[in-house]
Design an enzyme around this catalytic site. Structure first.
Site, mmCIF file in Angstrom:
data_model
loop_
_atom_site.group_PDB
_atom_site.id
_atom_site.type_symbol
_atom_site.label_atom_id
_atom_site.label_comp_id
_atom_site.label_asym_id
_atom_site.label_seq_id
_atom_site.Cartn_x
_atom_site.Cartn_y
_atom_site.Cartn_z
ATOM 1 N N GLY A 79 46.834 3.325 57.112
ATOM 2 C CA GLY A 79 47.982 4.126 56.455
ATOM 3 C C GLY A 79 47.414 4.869 55.395
ATOM 4 N N ALA A 80 48.440 5.410 54.288
ATOM 5 C CA ALA A 80 48.083 6.581 53.404
ATOM 6 C C ALA A 80 47.159 7.624 54.120
ATOM 7 C CB ALA A 80 46.964 5.855 52.250
ATOM 8 N N HIS B 290 45.722 11.199 55.583
ATOM 9 C CA HIS B 290 45.209 12.488 55.351
ATOM 10 C C HIS B 290 44.902 13.062 56.424
ATOM 11 C CE1 HIS B 290 41.644 10.319 55.999
ATOM 12 N NE2 HIS B 290 41.751 9.444 55.173
ATOM 13 N N HIS C 40 43.053 11.289 59.284
ATOM 14 C CA HIS C 40 43.860 10.259 60.395
ATOM 15 C C HIS C 40 44.600 11.536 61.238
ATOM 16 C CE1 HIS C 40 43.971 7.703 56.657
ATOM 17 N NE2 HIS C 40 43.623 6.875 57.485
ATOM 18 N N GLN D 197 39.972 -7.793 56.085
ATOM 19 C CA GLN D 197 38.719 -7.108 55.970
ATOM 20 C C GLN D 197 38.492 -6.739 54.615
ATOM 21 O OE1 GLN D 197 40.196 -3.631 58.485
ATOM 22 N NE2 GLN D 197 39.231 -2.341 56.522
ATOM 23 N N LYS E 133 33.649 8.781 60.230
ATOM 24 C CA LYS E 133 33.544 8.356 58.927
ATOM 25 C C LYS E 133 33.012 7.001 58.383
ATOM 26 C CE LYS E 133 35.160 8.226 54.270
ATOM 27 N NZ LYS E 133 35.520 6.655 54.236
ATOM 28 N N ASP E 134 33.591 6.150 59.392
ATOM 29 C CA ASP E 134 33.205 4.746 59.534
ATOM 30 C C ASP E 134 32.253 4.271 60.557
ATOM 31 O OD1 ASP E 134 35.201 3.419 57.333
ATOM 32 O OD2 ASP E 134 36.231 5.033 58.541
HETATM 33 P P1 AMP Z 1 41.599 3.858 57.549
HETATM 34 O O1 AMP Z 1 42.956 4.030 57.389
HETATM 35 O O2 AMP Z 1 40.801 4.328 56.292
HETATM 36 O O3 AMP Z 1 41.340 2.490 58.328
HETATM 37 O O4 AMP Z 1 40.993 4.667 58.759
HETATM 38 C C1 AMP Z 1 41.895 4.699 59.938
HETATM 39 C C2 AMP Z 1 40.902 5.553 61.103
HETATM 40 O O5 AMP Z 1 40.740 6.810 60.338
HETATM 41 C C3 AMP Z 1 39.625 5.157 61.114
HETATM 42 O O6 AMP Z 1 39.096 5.018 62.677
HETATM 43 C C4 AMP Z 1 38.715 6.107 60.051
HETATM 44 O O7 AMP Z 1 37.427 6.055 60.564
HETATM 45 C C5 AMP Z 1 39.533 7.196 60.284
HETATM 46 N N1 AMP Z 1 39.147 8.024 59.245
HETATM 47 C C6 AMP Z 1 39.370 7.867 57.838
HETATM 48 N N2 AMP Z 1 38.758 8.890 57.276
HETATM 49 C C7 AMP Z 1 38.381 9.993 58.024
HETATM 50 C C8 AMP Z 1 38.183 11.318 58.041
HETATM 51 N N3 AMP Z 1 37.903 12.061 56.606
HETATM 52 N N4 AMP Z 1 37.953 11.935 59.265
HETATM 53 C C9 AMP Z 1 38.008 11.531 60.332
HETATM 54 N N5 AMP Z 1 38.524 10.060 60.474
HETATM 55 C C10 AMP Z 1 38.821 9.350 59.281
#
Ligand code: AMP
Length: 275
Positions: A27-28, A30, A33, A57, A144-145
């Protein structure tokens, strides 16, 4: 857009979703996502997004309690890019009395695995549960990850999940800073300065391409530059994109990966180095 709180509820909607792409998130939202969700619309009949701030995690000292949560805004953003279904299970019930851990080994023990022990076990276990709960044909993750992509790819291969993986490029602010939910912790001024992480990656990549310094010298000067700009680097490494093993000599599929704290916020980033 359907919002499902339980596996049973999601499974009821599953047949009408056809060939479905899942975007697992915490969530949250941007633009990063949203770019994954848009990709899902392009390559599947429907897109589902999971929103789950995964307690497994986070280490006890991590930012689980403070992690940004903005569910209603997330729903509106997901709907605006055409997401068909959201799976947002209740944190308590989704992980209640869980005894099983998926531990990927090998690649998950390097870098992030070394600095965040247990982190990838938490990721792999919950991503497996999300895959089994929602049964996607495709799952989309962000580069990114970068190491997370490698860990999930290994897991999908090892456990024969019938899921096609899609990894998408990192979305960045104009400054170059990788978009991240954790950027919200920064003041305006700190956020502007945080782009030095990306600048350092770019500078190191250019130096590797120029071939007039050793890899070790380049990595050392990158770390010094980060420290001089008030970052606290955990690692700054040149690795093989597939194995994530560190490399002391130039290779065709190299990648620079970094983790550093800036004003208490842990940032990670990476870029490909093309010779
Ligand atoms: P998170 O909510 O941070 O766990 O991220 C969810 C998904 O969004 C994961 O697959 C991340 O790698 C991807 N993600 C997070 N930040 C970015 C970004 N800046 N650009 C592209 N994908 C992202």
């Amino acid at each position: 857009m359907k919002v499902c709180r339980t596996i049973e509820d999601f499974r009821k909607s599953r047949p009408e979703l056809g060939k479905m792409a899942l975007v697992p998130t915490m969530g949250a939202f941007h633009e990063g996502h949203l770019s994954l969700m848009r990709k899902g619309k392009e390559i599947a009949d429907s897109v589902a997004v999971s929103i789950f701030v995964n307690p497994l995690q986070f280490a006890p000292t991590d930012d689980l309690d403070n992690y940004p949560r903005q569910e209603e805004k997330d729903f509106a953003m997901a709907e605006s890019v055409g997401v068909d279904a959201v799976f947002a299970p209740d944190a308590q019930s989704f992980t209640k009395s869980i005894e099983t851990t998926i531990s990927v080994g090998g690649i998950s023990l390097l870098w992030e695995g070394e600095h965040r022990p247990g982190h990838f076990d938490g990721v792999a276990t919950i991503v497996s549960k999300l895959f089994l709960a929602t049964q996607p044909e495709i799952a989309i993750f962000g580069q990114k990850d970068f190491q997370q992509c490698a860990v999930i790819a290994q897991m999908v291969q090892d456990l024969n999940f019938p899921i096609q993986l899609q990894f998408e490029p990192t979305m960045r602010e104009e400054s170059g800073l990788a978009m991240s939910s954790r950027n919200e912790y920064f003041t305006h001024d700190q956020k502007a300065k945080a782009c030095h992480l990306h600048d350092t990656l770019i500078a190191a990549s250019t130096q590797i391409q120029r071939c007039d310094q050793s890899i070790n010298e380049i990595l050392l000067s990158a770390q010094q530059s980060l420290i001089a700009h008030h970052f606290d680097p955990e690692y700054f490494a040149y690795v093989d994109s597939m194995s994530l093993e560190p490399k002391e000599h130039r290779i065709s599929n190299g990648r620079l990966i970094v983790a550093a704290r800036f004003h208490g916020v842990r940032l990670i980033d990476n870029i490909g180095v093309y010779l």
